[in-house]
Design a protein around this motif. Structure first.
Motif, PDB file in Angstrom:
ATOM      1  N   GLY A 210       7.816  18.693  14.710  1.00  6.42           N
ATOM      2  CA  GLY A 210       8.107  20.002  14.135  1.00  6.42           C
ATOM      3  C   GLY A 210       7.134  20.459  13.081  1.00  6.42           C
ATOM      4  N   GLY A 211       6.083  19.681  12.831  1.00  2.05           N
ATOM      5  CA  GLY A 211       5.070  20.097  11.875  1.00  2.05           C
ATOM      6  C   GLY A 211       4.164  21.148  12.464  1.00  2.05           C
TER       7      GLY A 211
ATOM      8  N   ASP B  34       0.842  -1.188   0.000  1.00  3.71           N
ATOM      9  CA  ASP B  34       0.000   0.000   0.000  1.00  3.71           C
ATOM     10  C   ASP B  34       0.881   1.242   0.000  1.00  3.71           C
ATOM     11  OD1 ASP B  34      -2.399   1.310  -0.109  1.00  3.71           O
ATOM     12  OD2 ASP B  34      -3.163   0.550   1.795  1.00  3.71           O
ATOM     13  N   SER B  35       0.287   2.377  -0.257  1.00  7.76           N
ATOM     14  CA  SER B  35       1.043   3.623  -0.317  1.00  7.76           C
ATOM     15  C   SER B  35       0.163   4.754   0.177  1.00  7.76           C
ATOM     16  CB  SER B  35       1.507   3.888  -1.755  1.00  7.76           C
ATOM     17  OG  SER B  35       2.326   5.017  -1.806  1.00  7.76           O
ATOM     18  N   TYR B  36       0.279   5.070   1.464  1.00  6.50           N
ATOM     19  CA  TYR B  36      -0.478   6.190   2.015  1.00  6.50           C
ATOM     20  C   TYR B  36       0.177   7.521   1.640  1.00  6.50           C
ATOM     21  CZ  TYR B  36      -2.575   2.590   5.057  1.00  6.50           C
ATOM     22  OH  TYR B  36      -3.208   1.484   5.543  1.00  6.50           O
ATOM     23  N   SER B  37       1.497   7.542   1.696  1.00 12.07           N
ATOM     24  CA  SER B  37       2.231   8.791   1.488  1.00 12.07           C
ATOM     25  C   SER B  37       2.328   9.163   0.012  1.00 12.07           C
ATOM     26  CB  SER B  37       3.644   8.653   2.058  1.00 12.07           C
ATOM     27  OG  SER B  37       4.435   9.765   1.699  1.00 12.07           O
ATOM     28  N   ALA B  38       2.328  10.463  -0.230  1.00 14.87           N
ATOM     29  CA  ALA B  38       2.553  10.972  -1.584  1.00 14.87           C
ATOM     30  C   ALA B  38       4.012  10.815  -2.017  1.00 14.87           C
ATOM     31  CB  ALA B  38       2.171  12.447  -1.644  1.00 14.87           C
ATOM     32  N   PHE B  39       4.893  10.498  -1.066  1.00 13.28           N
ATOM     33  CA  PHE B  39       6.331  10.425  -1.344  1.00 13.28           C
ATOM     34  C   PHE B  39       6.838   9.001  -1.593  1.00 13.28           C
ATOM     35  CE2 PHE B  39       5.738  14.435   0.805  1.00 13.28           C
ATOM     36  CZ  PHE B  39       6.660  15.293   0.220  1.00 13.28           C
ATOM     37  N   PHE B  40       6.330   8.027  -0.816  1.00 13.84           N
ATOM     38  CA  PHE B  40       6.843   6.649  -0.870  1.00 13.84           C
ATOM     39  C   PHE B  40       5.704   5.657  -0.640  1.00 13.84           C
ATOM     40  CE2 PHE B  40      10.334   9.152   0.968  1.00 13.84           C
ATOM     41  CZ  PHE B  40      11.401   8.788   0.160  1.00 13.84           C
ATOM     42  N   ASP B  41       5.964   4.391  -1.008  1.00 12.16           N
ATOM     43  CA  ASP B  41       5.058   3.337  -0.559  1.00 12.16           C
ATOM     44  C   ASP B  41       5.283   3.110   0.935  1.00 12.16           C
ATOM     45  OD1 ASP B  41       7.103   1.266  -0.049  1.00 12.16           O
ATOM     46  OD2 ASP B  41       7.315   1.161  -2.221  1.00 12.16           O
TER      47      ASP B  41
ATOM     48  N   THR C 273       6.612  21.998   6.952  1.00 12.14           N
ATOM     49  CA  THR C 273       5.397  21.257   6.615  1.00 12.14           C
ATOM     50  C   THR C 273       4.242  21.633   7.523  1.00 12.14           C
ATOM     51  OG1 THR C 273       6.809  19.394   5.936  1.00 12.14           O
ATOM     52  CG2 THR C 273       4.466  18.933   6.243  1.00 12.14           C
ATOM     53  N   ALA C 274       3.084  21.858   6.903  1.00 12.40           N
ATOM     54  CA  ALA C 274       1.873  22.183   7.666  1.00 12.40           C
ATOM     55  C   ALA C 274       0.682  21.441   7.080  1.00 12.40           C
ATOM     56  CB  ALA C 274       1.617  23.679   7.653  1.00 12.40           C
TER      57      ALA C 274
ATOM     58  N   PHE D  52       0.606  10.666   6.696  1.00 11.24           N
ATOM     59  CA  PHE D  52       1.865  10.004   6.305  1.00 11.24           C
ATOM     60  C   PHE D  52       2.624  10.816   5.255  1.00 11.24           C
ATOM     61  CE2 PHE D  52      -0.271   6.390   8.323  1.00 11.24           C
ATOM     62  CZ  PHE D  52       0.759   5.949   9.140  1.00 11.24           C
ATOM     63  N   SER D  53       1.909  11.530   4.400  1.00 12.14           N
ATOM     64  CA  SER D  53       2.580  12.432   3.461  1.00 12.14           C
ATOM     65  C   SER D  53       3.270  13.565   4.214  1.00 12.14           C
ATOM     66  CB  SER D  53       1.564  13.020   2.467  1.00 12.14           C
ATOM     67  OG  SER D  53       0.987  12.010   1.672  1.00 12.14           O
ATOM     68  N   ALA D  54       2.600  14.075   5.255  1.00 15.03           N
ATOM     69  CA  ALA D  54       3.178  15.164   6.049  1.00 15.03           C
ATOM     70  C   ALA D  54       4.441  14.711   6.781  1.00 15.03           C
ATOM     71  CB  ALA D  54       2.141  15.692   7.045  1.00 15.03           C
ATOM     72  N   LEU D  55       4.429  13.474   7.311  1.00 16.93           N
ATOM     73  CA  LEU D  55       5.628  12.951   7.978  1.00 16.93           C
ATOM     74  C   LEU D  55       6.795  12.856   7.006  1.00 16.93           C
ATOM     75  CD1 LEU D  55       4.482  10.054  10.348  1.00 16.93           C
ATOM     76  CD2 LEU D  55       4.781  12.486  10.870  1.00 16.93           C
ATOM     77  N   ASP D  56       6.528  12.340   5.810  1.00 20.25           N
ATOM     78  CA  ASP D  56       7.603  12.205   4.827  1.00 20.25           C
ATOM     79  C   ASP D  56       8.086  13.564   4.330  1.00 20.25           C
ATOM     80  OD1 ASP D  56       7.752   9.462   5.014  1.00 20.25           O
ATOM     81  OD2 ASP D  56       6.483   9.078   3.267  1.00 20.25           O
ATOM     82  N   SER D  57       7.200  14.525   4.281  1.00 24.33           N
ATOM     83  CA  SER D  57       7.591  15.881   3.907  1.00 24.33           C
ATOM     84  C   SER D  57       8.562  16.466   4.935  1.00 24.33           C
ATOM     85  CB  SER D  57       6.340  16.765   3.793  1.00 24.33           C
ATOM     86  OG  SER D  57       6.688  18.103   3.544  1.00 24.33           O
TER      87      SER D  57
END
Length: 196
Positions: free
Chosen positions: A192-193, A113-120, A166-167, A154-159
């Protein structure tokens, strides 16, 4: 330079869809109004093959929303959703896409699966989003869309991990489960988000 990342505003996550987020459609006018404030607007699409491993329908002994092991990773069993080339995977026609310069598709491999916009979810394959943002001199990324407790989070974490300020824009996101999101939001803030 600031970018707006619109996550998964697709039919299947909206009221009437197979994995609908309650009141998910209410954020679309907000997202449309935000876009003009950014140097770059991009979006994502969940884009699953019909036999995706995260679908409960692929596992006879597993019920929807059960937790299970998928090739060594913890996985939620989802209803079939956002299947490639179906109406459910289409972006909502109510979403203004005139300013959207690129759409990044995720969840294309049936094994993961792939929740993040950056990685699976196993961070085995990148979507190329980090490089795209760096080439555009983006230093700050604001996220909105569906769903706050999974793909937005999860996209925010990877950002953050990629080094972007990141916000998450709270008025432009909705969660599947607000209780889960409250815990995840605290974690995001501790790293830090920001929540706008």
């Amino acid at each position: 330079m600031r970018a707006l990342l619109i996550i998964d505003v697709q039919h299947d996550f909206l009221p009437g869809g197979s994995l609908a987020v309650t009141d998910g459609d209410s954020i679309i006018p907000v997202i449309n109004g935000l876009q003009k404030n950014y140097d770059l607007v991009i979006a994502t699409q969940d884009w699953h093959p019909a036999d995706h491993g995260s679908f409960a329908s692929q596992h006879p002994d597993i019920n929807v929303f059960d937790q299970f092991d998928l090739y060594g990773l913890e996985q939620v069993a989802w209803p079939d959703h956002c299947i490639q080339n179906t109406e459910g995977a289409d972006l909502s026609p109510l979403l203004n896409t005139q300013l959207v310069e690129a759409i990044f598709r995720k969840g294309t491999s049936k094994e993961i699966d792939s929740y993040s916009a950056f990685f699976d979810n196993g961070k085995k394959k990148s979507t190329g989003l980090t490089g795209y943002l760096r080439e555009r001199d983006i230093t700050e990324l604001h996220l909105c869309g569906l769903a706050a407790d999974y793909c937005v989070y999860f996209s925010a974490l990877d950002s953050l991990e990629a080094g972007f300020q990141t916000a998450i824009i709270s008025k432009a996101t909705k969660a599947i489960d607000k209780t889960i999101y409250m815990d995840k939001k605290e974690h995001f803030l501790q790293l830090g988000g920001k929540i706008l």
